[in-house]
Design a protein around this motif. Sequence first.
Motif, PDB file in Angstrom:
ATOM      1  N   ALA A 143       0.831  -1.209   0.000  1.00 29.76           N
ATOM      2  CA  ALA A 143       0.000   0.000   0.000  1.00 29.76           C
ATOM      3  C   ALA A 143       0.863   1.256   0.000  1.00 29.76           C
ATOM      4  O   ALA A 143       0.602   2.207  -0.756  1.00 29.76           O
ATOM      5  CB  ALA A 143      -0.937  -0.016   1.208  1.00 29.76           C
ATOM      6  N   ILE A 144       1.890   1.292   0.833  1.00 30.56           N
ATOM      7  CA  ILE A 144       2.740   2.486   0.884  1.00 30.56           C
ATOM      8  C   ILE A 144       3.630   2.563  -0.354  1.00 30.56           C
ATOM      9  O   ILE A 144       3.949   3.665  -0.832  1.00 30.56           O
ATOM     10  CB  ILE A 144       3.575   2.532   2.188  1.00 30.56           C
ATOM     11  CG1 ILE A 144       4.165   3.931   2.388  1.00 30.56           C
ATOM     12  CG2 ILE A 144       4.662   1.472   2.197  1.00 30.56           C
ATOM     13  CD1 ILE A 144       3.153   5.020   2.602  1.00 30.56           C
ATOM     14  N   GLN A 383      -4.511  -4.795  12.811  1.00 31.21           N
ATOM     15  CA  GLN A 383      -4.273  -3.485  13.420  1.00 31.21           C
ATOM     16  C   GLN A 383      -4.797  -3.420  14.849  1.00 31.21           C
ATOM     17  O   GLN A 383      -4.126  -2.921  15.751  1.00 31.21           O
ATOM     18  CB  GLN A 383      -4.930  -2.398  12.571  1.00 31.21           C
ATOM     19  CG  GLN A 383      -4.233  -2.140  11.259  1.00 31.21           C
ATOM     20  CD  GLN A 383      -2.858  -1.511  11.431  1.00 31.21           C
ATOM     21  OE1 GLN A 383      -2.672  -0.629  12.270  1.00 31.21           O
ATOM     22  NE2 GLN A 383      -1.910  -1.958  10.634  1.00 31.21           N
ATOM     23  N   ALA A 384      -6.004  -3.940  15.062  1.00 30.88           N
ATOM     24  CA  ALA A 384      -6.612  -3.868  16.395  1.00 30.88           C
ATOM     25  C   ALA A 384      -5.807  -4.651  17.421  1.00 30.88           C
ATOM     26  O   ALA A 384      -5.689  -4.235  18.585  1.00 30.88           O
ATOM     27  CB  ALA A 384      -8.051  -4.380  16.339  1.00 30.88           C
ATOM     28  N   LEU A 424       8.863   2.157   6.490  1.00 32.89           N
ATOM     29  CA  LEU A 424       7.777   2.167   5.515  1.00 32.89           C
ATOM     30  C   LEU A 424       6.487   1.636   6.130  1.00 32.89           C
ATOM     31  O   LEU A 424       5.394   2.149   5.861  1.00 32.89           O
ATOM     32  CB  LEU A 424       8.158   1.329   4.295  1.00 32.89           C
ATOM     33  CG  LEU A 424       9.272   1.894   3.410  1.00 32.89           C
ATOM     34  CD1 LEU A 424       9.703   0.857   2.383  1.00 32.89           C
ATOM     35  CD2 LEU A 424       8.814   3.172   2.702  1.00 32.89           C
ATOM     36  N   ARG A 425       6.610   0.603   6.955  1.00 27.47           N
ATOM     37  CA  ARG A 425       5.418   0.051   7.594  1.00 27.47           C
ATOM     38  C   ARG A 425       4.772   1.076   8.526  1.00 27.47           C
ATOM     39  O   ARG A 425       3.545   1.201   8.572  1.00 27.47           O
ATOM     40  CB  ARG A 425       5.788  -1.222   8.364  1.00 27.47           C
ATOM     41  CG  ARG A 425       4.609  -1.881   9.057  1.00 27.47           C
ATOM     42  CD  ARG A 425       3.579  -2.391   8.055  1.00 27.47           C
ATOM     43  NE  ARG A 425       2.387  -2.856   8.716  1.00 27.47           N
ATOM     44  CZ  ARG A 425       1.648  -3.874   8.314  1.00 27.47           C
ATOM     45  NH1 ARG A 425       1.979  -4.519   7.221  1.00 27.47           N
ATOM     46  NH2 ARG A 425       0.579  -4.228   8.969  1.00 27.47           N
ATOM     47  N   ALA A 426       5.600   1.830   9.244  1.00 25.24           N
ATOM     48  CA  ALA A 426       5.058   2.872  10.116  1.00 25.24           C
ATOM     49  C   ALA A 426       4.337   3.937   9.288  1.00 25.24           C
ATOM     50  O   ALA A 426       3.258   4.426   9.684  1.00 25.24           O
ATOM     51  CB  ALA A 426       6.178   3.492  10.946  1.00 25.24           C
ATOM     52  N   GLU A 427       4.912   4.306   8.139  1.00 27.29           N
ATOM     53  CA  GLU A 427       4.233   5.260   7.252  1.00 27.29           C
ATOM     54  C   GLU A 427       2.905   4.699   6.768  1.00 27.29           C
ATOM     55  O   GLU A 427       1.887   5.408   6.726  1.00 27.29           O
ATOM     56  CB  GLU A 427       5.115   5.554   6.044  1.00 27.29           C
ATOM     57  CG  GLU A 427       6.329   6.416   6.294  1.00 27.29           C
ATOM     58  CD  GLU A 427       7.059   6.706   4.990  1.00 27.29           C
ATOM     59  OE1 GLU A 427       6.396   7.021   3.972  1.00 27.29           O
ATOM     60  OE2 GLU A 427       8.295   6.594   4.979  1.00 27.29           O
ATOM     61  N   PHE A 432      -2.969   4.861   6.559  1.00 28.46           N
ATOM     62  CA  PHE A 432      -4.207   4.138   6.296  1.00 28.46           C
ATOM     63  C   PHE A 432      -4.998   3.770   7.555  1.00 28.46           C
ATOM     64  O   PHE A 432      -6.161   3.382   7.444  1.00 28.46           O
ATOM     65  CB  PHE A 432      -3.909   2.874   5.485  1.00 28.46           C
ATOM     66  CG  PHE A 432      -3.439   3.137   4.097  1.00 28.46           C
ATOM     67  CD1 PHE A 432      -4.334   3.520   3.113  1.00 28.46           C
ATOM     68  CD2 PHE A 432      -2.097   3.030   3.759  1.00 28.46           C
ATOM     69  CE1 PHE A 432      -3.902   3.774   1.810  1.00 28.46           C
ATOM     70  CE2 PHE A 432      -1.655   3.287   2.468  1.00 28.46           C
ATOM     71  CZ  PHE A 432      -2.565   3.662   1.500  1.00 28.46           C
ATOM     72  N   TRP A 433      -4.373   3.898   8.717  1.00 30.49           N
ATOM     73  CA  TRP A 433      -5.053   3.471   9.951  1.00 30.49           C
ATOM     74  C   TRP A 433      -4.936   4.538  11.036  1.00 30.49           C
ATOM     75  O   TRP A 433      -4.859   4.216  12.209  1.00 30.49           O
ATOM     76  CB  TRP A 433      -4.461   2.156  10.456  1.00 30.49           C
ATOM     77  CG  TRP A 433      -4.552   1.040   9.467  1.00 30.49           C
ATOM     78  CD1 TRP A 433      -3.602   0.598   8.611  1.00 30.49           C
ATOM     79  CD2 TRP A 433      -5.699   0.207   9.237  1.00 30.49           C
ATOM     80  NE1 TRP A 433      -4.065  -0.441   7.848  1.00 30.49           N
ATOM     81  CE2 TRP A 433      -5.349  -0.708   8.208  1.00 30.49           C
ATOM     82  CE3 TRP A 433      -6.974   0.142   9.789  1.00 30.49           C
ATOM     83  CZ2 TRP A 433      -6.245  -1.663   7.730  1.00 30.49           C
ATOM     84  CZ3 TRP A 433      -7.858  -0.821   9.309  1.00 30.49           C
ATOM     85  CH2 TRP A 433      -7.502  -1.710   8.298  1.00 30.49           C
TER      86      TRP A 433
END
Length: 437
Positions: A143-144, A383-384, A424-427, A432-433
Amino acid sequence: MILIDTALQRAEAENRPIRVGMVGAGFMARGIALQIIRYTPGMRLVAIANRTLERAVQAYTEADVPSDAIRYVDSPATLAAALAAGAPTVTDDALLLCAADGIDVILEVTGAVEFGAQVAVTAMRHGKHVVTMNAELDGTLGAILQVYARRYGVIFTLSDGDQPGVTMNLYRFVRGLGVKPVLCGNIKGLHDPYRNPTTQANFARQWGQNPYMVTSFADGTKISFEQAVVANATGMRVAKRGMFGPTVPSGTPLADVVHDLYPLEALLAGPGIVDYVVGATPGPGVFVLGTHDHPRMQHYLNLYKLGKGPLYLFYTPYHLCHFEVPNSVARAALFGDTVLAAAGRPMVEVITAAKTDLHAGQTLDGLGGYMTYGLAENADVVQAERLLPIGLAEGCTLLRDIPKDGIISYADVQLPANRLSDQLRAEQDALFWAENR
């Protein structure tokens, strides 16, 4: 592929070939090299980067390129000179290719998330399209990476030939008929989450493949990534953690059983699902189940031997991996078309499960290893519960014991320092969340 072949022939006739730099020289990459060099007009494999130079040279020589014609380069200047001379080029510095003039498309064929991320981001920053066979990278950071591709005005895409790309092509075909896809499926011959590189060593040796990669096929990690990236491109979800993944007697024709393999309500309620089946034929193919809401069209579909519904089966009985990768390069470079790309917020992630009892202080090994396997889970759940994507698990240090089949969360590990993939994952998570933070 129709249209692409004509465009490539025109590019060859007009002496404006697509210039490709490939990162990786393993089993699949060497097949791609052979396909481009020997059988693809309008395209040139101008450089190969691999950490072991001998393998990069082998990729050329297996395609009948004379070894004395191959140049080794280790700097921007020597690479530029080799490209200008039209010499086939090898290097152990992949980022050289990503930054070089004289290369239009980077083919990333490594299967490594952290290194693949470095290659993809660097290439896109330098205005290059990126075609990858790395579902693990796309399933973790796709996604990023699409955000970066739009920012730099380039294409980032998975490839034709591998099962996700074949599935997406079939999905687009079915959708184009006016049939609504409700399941994107994958056909596998084996699923055993406890396989490891030792149990798979003989098979890997027989086919000249990496035992860790072969293990990721067997233990379910690869199928989880393959279906996750399809979900993220189509907006589909999984109906349950790990998918249904039914097993049928080996050799069972898919058409005979597919209508009874998945609960109908799981297919018809919501955006549809991704899943798989073990043991069916034609394997290792892909399939799409779809519905149609118009009675006349239902009548036509029945006439054309697809049955009375409500589910209609479409399938591609093979995937030809490296043979089709040049099509992906042409789609990106000549038509600005992606084979498979994350459509926005992730829908499905691949989480980390323990393959055996694990203990605090251990450092997790890589995909297809001895310690973990992947499971597909809906991204909102990931995410949750702050679950650890398996694409980021390698190199993490466990902070507590995890029982066999236990799910590992971010709270259970210490991440390695200074990884681009974590940044990148943090971005991606922040973009998105944001409401979940």
